[in-house]
Write an enzyme that holds these catalytic residues in place. Sequence first.
Site, PDB file in Angstrom:
ATOM      1  CB  THR A 169     -22.078  11.940 -27.596  1.00  0.00           C
ATOM      2  OG1 THR A 169     -22.957  12.611 -28.527  1.00  0.00           O
ATOM      3  CG2 THR A 169     -21.392  12.988 -26.748  1.00  0.00           C
ATOM      4  CB  CYS A 172     -20.988  17.769 -36.641  1.00  0.00           C
ATOM      5  SG  CYS A 172     -21.178  16.813 -38.155  1.00  0.00           S
ATOM      6  CD1 TRP A 173     -23.276  11.711 -32.759  1.00  0.00           C
ATOM      7  CD2 TRP A 173     -25.093  10.947 -33.855  1.00  0.00           C
ATOM      8  NE1 TRP A 173     -23.715  10.576 -32.111  1.00  0.00           N
ATOM      9  CE2 TRP A 173     -24.824  10.086 -32.754  1.00  0.00           C
ATOM     10  CE3 TRP A 173     -26.177  10.652 -34.678  1.00  0.00           C
ATOM     11  CZ2 TRP A 173     -25.622   8.970 -32.465  1.00  0.00           C
ATOM     12  CZ3 TRP A 173     -26.960   9.549 -34.385  1.00  0.00           C
ATOM     13  CH2 TRP A 173     -26.675   8.721 -33.299  1.00  0.00           C
ATOM     14  CD  GLU A 174     -17.390  12.537 -38.263  1.00  0.00           C
ATOM     15  OE1 GLU A 174     -16.414  13.306 -38.362  1.00  0.00           O
ATOM     16  OE2 GLU A 174     -17.263  11.301 -38.152  1.00  0.00           O
TER      17      GLU A 174
END
Lengths: 151, 296, 609
Positions: free
Chosen positions: C214, A42-44
Amino acid sequence: MPTYTDMTRCDGCGECVDICPSDIMHIDPVYRRSYNIEPNFCWECYSCVKACPQHAIDVRGYADFAPLGHKVRVLREPEKGAISWKIRYRDGRVKEFAFPIRTTPWGSIKPPSDYAVPDAAALNSPMLAHEPEALKIAALPTLSPRDKEKV
Amino acid sequence: MALYLASLPSGTPENHGAATVFRGAVSASKAFHCSNGTLAGMEVEMFHTNPFTPVTDVIPALVMQVYIVLMILAVAIGTLFDTWHKGSAEFFARWRKKARAAAQRRLSGRETASLVVDTIAEAATSGEFGKGRRRTSHLLMMYGFLLHVIATAVMVFAHPTAARTPVILPLLWDLGALMILAGGLWFFFFLRVNVAYDGDSPFRLCRADLFVGSLLASAAFALAWHFMQTVSDNPTAALVFFTLYVFFTTLLFVSVPWSKFAHMFYKPAVAFQRKVEEASGASDLPRPAADHHGRR
Amino acid sequence: MARRTKFVDSDILIIGGGFGGCGAAYESRYWGRGLKIVLVEKANIERSGAVAQGLSAINCYMGMQWGENQPDDFVRYTRGDLMGLVREDLVFDVARHVDSTVHKFEEWGLPIIKNPQTGRYLREGKWQIMIHGESYKPIIAEAARKSATEVYNRVMVTHLLLDRVRPNQVAGAVGFSVRDGSYYVFRAKAVIVAAGGGSHLYRPRSVGEGMGRTWYAPWSTASAYGLLIPTGALMTQMENRIVLARFKDGYGPVGAWFLLLKSHATNAYGEKYEESRFEEIKARVGKYADIKPMPTCLRNHAMLEEMKAGNGPIYMHTQHVLDTKEKEEVGWEDFLDMTVSQAVVWAAQNIDPKEQPSELITSEPYVMGSHATCSGAWASGPEDLAPADYQWGYNRMTTVAGLFGAGDTIGGSAHKFSAGSFTEGRLAGKAAVKYVLDLKGAPPQVDEAQVAALKEMIFRPLENYRVGRNEIVAGTVSPSYLTPLQGLQRLEKLMDEYVGGYSTFYVTSEPLLNRAMELLGMLKEDMEYLGAEDLHQLQRAWELHHRVLTAEAVTRHTLFRRETRWPGYYYRADHPQLDDAEWHVFTASQYDAQTGEWRMSKLPVHHIV
């Protein structure tokens, strides 16, 4: 985390499943509501948070480095062209912000095929669609043949 | 187990016993043979016939009434047990406490009452779904269920014998079941989010399907039983369908602690709580854009 | 199990619905009115790609209308930032067109912030302008939907197809639906690959849930390279992996802080360290140390040296520049428009930027082509700009006929960012139209036998799991199959430890790189045994395939370039100096799928500006 779904708000509409760029919002087989199946991918990005009609999804910052007790909630109102944020600190301080997101109505972009058909000369030139007018200068810059040979 | 068969529409209850059963079958089939109605006529027959009356030939009305009371209790106990066991009641209590502490203003009695009305109105129109097919199908299922359940209760408690059953009741009973099937089958095969969005085959069942699945089965077998009672001359089929009807109905009500049934209580309670939070300033959501002062 | 196969035929197939792909869709429709243009995306183009969250700035805008910059200035800038090595024809080409892209974006509804004094776009820095960019991607996606004939969301393309008889010509692609598991066979006359660059090749700094945070999106899975490498397309500069100095943990952007708000960074003792490290940098890279602004990698280098000396944490002094409410809003919007996680970090750690500084850190390495880095395919340049050996007929076409690229896919074309990637998509889109119109004879033919073989191969991880699962009671540990996450973490560890990840302060050497090749070899063999529990895991499995292919290219290129060209990105401990005499060149590799051999070569760097 990444995102989590509030049990009491989610009614299983599937918008989050549809929008997630990471393909990690899916439907729980016991409650038929959404949940984040892979918080470590999850990259938010908040796409699901913004898309949820019931405001059922929220983010709890990654446990690796985000202490508990914070909230960063969003209200995206595309029909108003606006987005609003309400941030609550772990220590209780609150900050609110609102920003524009679009200056034109949704669906109003003129399709490329609505423009006049370009001629063969244009096809063979280096210019792209709407140029040079859209560059707002007289002509497309180029390099003289002499420059090309410079090494 | 002694069961009944299709009865004469205007017959009076006769002696119980297996002999009766067979006699009833013979007279029933005779009735069909005697009848000069078309199939359509037989179906109209169905909508006018209280399905429970023949049951009272074999089972006392009191038993059916107790069954209904037990099913209601099963829902209540199941819900309460669920909230106690899972701790969701405690969770909700703590949440309310936090919201009250975060409230920026107190609501008046009138405001609170108005929010209650809003919540009920929203639930009554399934407004929480916004626009669209899910709302329509939910309305069909919800009102179909209410219609069917209320008609059941009225017929079993007030009109266990056919002679005094207003024809509107079996009609509503069947209509309710049909609405459940219409909304429910549509939902089950096309609208379930795991099917529509998550790529599941509609035939894949999971625990979340316990509620809607048993509801659909109950409604389907109710109609099948009623049809077999009144239209067809297949007493065995009617018996089988009655058994299945009772089985799935019981499953529906008894499985409350494990199914989505209790959402009919939780959702409105939560909806009300959220409205209160929004009105009292305890909501953690940002205010809508127009409310901000002097933003770009 | 019978699995449905769906055939989709088109004139132009665009793989990837990010900024590059959406630009390609728009432009190819403009020039090819009657053509069938198909866009395929593994997620949903509404929010797919690196710009899913939005952006707070456009980092590539000349402002030619106001005489602010010219394309040749931009070439000099990017050349300097990449320590001399960029494809100047490609960079000039993007720079001369990007203004029209940005003006169209504004016309479409992207709110661009204006300078209240001049009425011009508000400059963040020399090349950057500020935007209210939360909906940047949805706006661009709308343009793409109005351009393509068909958009396929939730279909992951795993392999490109070459023509059955004509060597070195593209014929289409294959993939699968992530939702219903159908096999997709795309047949096309021209293919534009605008897929993502590579995150998660290297072990990230956060390894729990935080693995998801990332700097570059976790769904940028190096498919741009993983799709191209097996076709034998010439790849370039794959060693040029980028390391970013960003806010710690959240990886929030620093551009607006440095350039617009004029903040500065110091070590823990309040010392501005960049100047003090100048002489040491000059000793490493000679004249390149004098480049202004200081190249990205060298700024990283200074920070790294500071950290190694134990003078961290490194701090960005936000508290010195937020003296007005307006500036505070700029600071917050900078994050909320594009990296909400950094706002979450502030809220979680009780950091008010008005009152206290925030930590900066260097990230784990990434492999991509659209930022201050330019890994990717070797592509033909524009006819009027490119030297003779930089062009072979169609702009942005790779060395495989009919196979075009845009965005992260194209090598040597640095500093594009969003608007430049969209512009490169436009360039590829127009060129692909010309290519299709020029195409004589029968359209390309896919190899049916290959398509059938690929179908079995693509879905095999599902079968591996289904059967292998019978051996164990439960859990994730199996002696006979590897889950995609397990494979990914092995890859990330070996790249981190041997190919210059953060744990080595980005240092590698020939012995380390050779060991990496050994471990990669065994990982490649184990890839046969990937086990996917469901379609989502199958997507993860093929993302891993693309990453592993790319990682091998990175390792080979890093071995090949025997110098340290970009200290601060990575270091060859055994060749610590910059060596213009030998290495003022592009590195190139070509993979032969039949033999499994890689051929390395050097390509000339022409300075045309």
